[in-house]
Design an enzyme around this catalytic site. Sequence first.
Site, PDB file in Angstrom:
ATOM      1  N   ARG A   1     -31.879  19.111  11.003  1.00  0.00           N
ATOM      2  CA  ARG A   1     -31.300  20.091  11.906  1.00  0.00           C
ATOM      3  C   ARG A   1     -32.109  21.388  11.779  1.00  0.00           C
ATOM      4  O   ARG A   1     -32.707  21.658  10.726  1.00  0.00           O
ATOM      5  CB  ARG A   1     -29.819  20.323  11.606  1.00  0.00           C
TER       6      ARG A   1
ATOM      7  N   TRP B   1     -33.037  25.070  11.102  1.00  0.00           N
ATOM      8  CA  TRP B   1     -32.514  26.218  10.356  1.00  0.00           C
ATOM      9  C   TRP B   1     -33.156  27.499  10.889  1.00  0.00           C
ATOM     10  O   TRP B   1     -34.380  27.614  10.956  1.00  0.00           O
ATOM     11  CB  TRP B   1     -32.808  26.046   8.872  1.00  0.00           C
TER      12      TRP B   1
ATOM     13  N   THR C   1     -29.299  31.334  -2.924  1.00  0.00           N
ATOM     14  CA  THR C   1     -30.026  30.068  -2.848  1.00  0.00           C
ATOM     15  C   THR C   1     -31.364  30.145  -3.552  1.00  0.00           C
ATOM     16  O   THR C   1     -31.702  29.289  -4.386  1.00  0.00           O
ATOM     17  CB  THR C   1     -30.218  29.646  -1.382  1.00  0.00           C
TER      18      THR C   1
ATOM     19  N   ASP D   1     -29.437  19.178   3.753  1.00  0.00           N
ATOM     20  CA  ASP D   1     -30.641  19.998   3.980  1.00  0.00           C
ATOM     21  C   ASP D   1     -31.572  19.971   2.773  1.00  0.00           C
ATOM     22  O   ASP D   1     -32.125  20.999   2.374  1.00  0.00           O
ATOM     23  CB  ASP D   1     -30.247  21.447   4.284  1.00  0.00           C
TER      24      ASP D   1
END
EC number: 3.1.1.11
Length: 350
Positions: free
Chosen positions: A263, A265, A116, A202
Amino acid sequence: MRRRTFLGMSSGLGIVATGLLPAPASAGWRRPDLVVAADGTGDHTAIQAAIDAAPAGATEPFVIGVRPGTYLGQVIVPSAKTLIELRGLGRRPEDVVIADDRANGTPKPGGGTWGTSGSASVTVDGAGFRASNLTFANLFDEAAHPEITGRQAVAMLTRADRLVFERVRFLANQDTLYVNSSAAGVIARVYLRDCYVEGDVDFIFGRATAVFDRCRIHSLNRGSTPNGYVTAPSTDIGNPHGLLFDHCRFTSDAPAGTVFLGRPWHPNNDPNAIGQTIIRRSWIGTHIPDLAWSAFGTWPWEEARFAEYRNHGPGALVSANRPQLTGEQAASSTIEAFLRGPDGWKPERC
């Protein structure tokens, strides 16, 4: 099918749709120290070449002007290159595009994949970086690469402190804007004013203290349910300030009630990553349902620091599923409180 972003097309990305305005004249304006131009009329033809030419350890801003054009290739601003400013010299942010096209699962030369962080089109490790009037994008095409399952494709990764983005567009699908810090427990502040951020899963995430001031946050339509998550903060438990959205607009082409505001992480299942997202005095569209927050795997949203305050619009509901700040809490959850720090930083007044 999810709506793809095409540069130069009016898919909600132009100056009228985003609310971005041409840069006003400023008493603090200074002539660029270097100019990048794709057609060879400047000092350099590539963004990275201009970054490499900037002095290390600068104590005053070093301005790199970028003439209109699309500049492809990964860009890295190392920690030694402080106080760099990238300034788009076009009339609008879309006139200058800095982009790459790799994803988490894209194979690396020599083996392995990028991951990522390695997928980022632009990575900023130099403190005091500033960007204005341009676009950062990751052009990874998910539909063209069904063999790649790691689809996180970051347009901008920040890991340094005291960063400013003004009239900037961030374009990608999953994991568009990664606001992080150099290490867990290290605080890094980012201020974004009149910016546009677009993505689906996200697409604003990380452990940095990041303030979005009068920005537009646009969720793409993935053509599935859920259609995505706007934020995925991983704020360290020792940091009282995570992601703050003030006077922003949350928009989408997705069907009503199919996008979550966020949400929590927990990178590597870190129990100290107690993410914070606060949305205050912002307009929220119908794509956000009554249950606006979601669990992340086994991590429940109720244990994160998610809250709203005096939002409006058809998706701005007040219920047991939508925690609200009290007046006292709101007074300590302001732009000033998030950014000041021990050094009294005041980028919003510049």
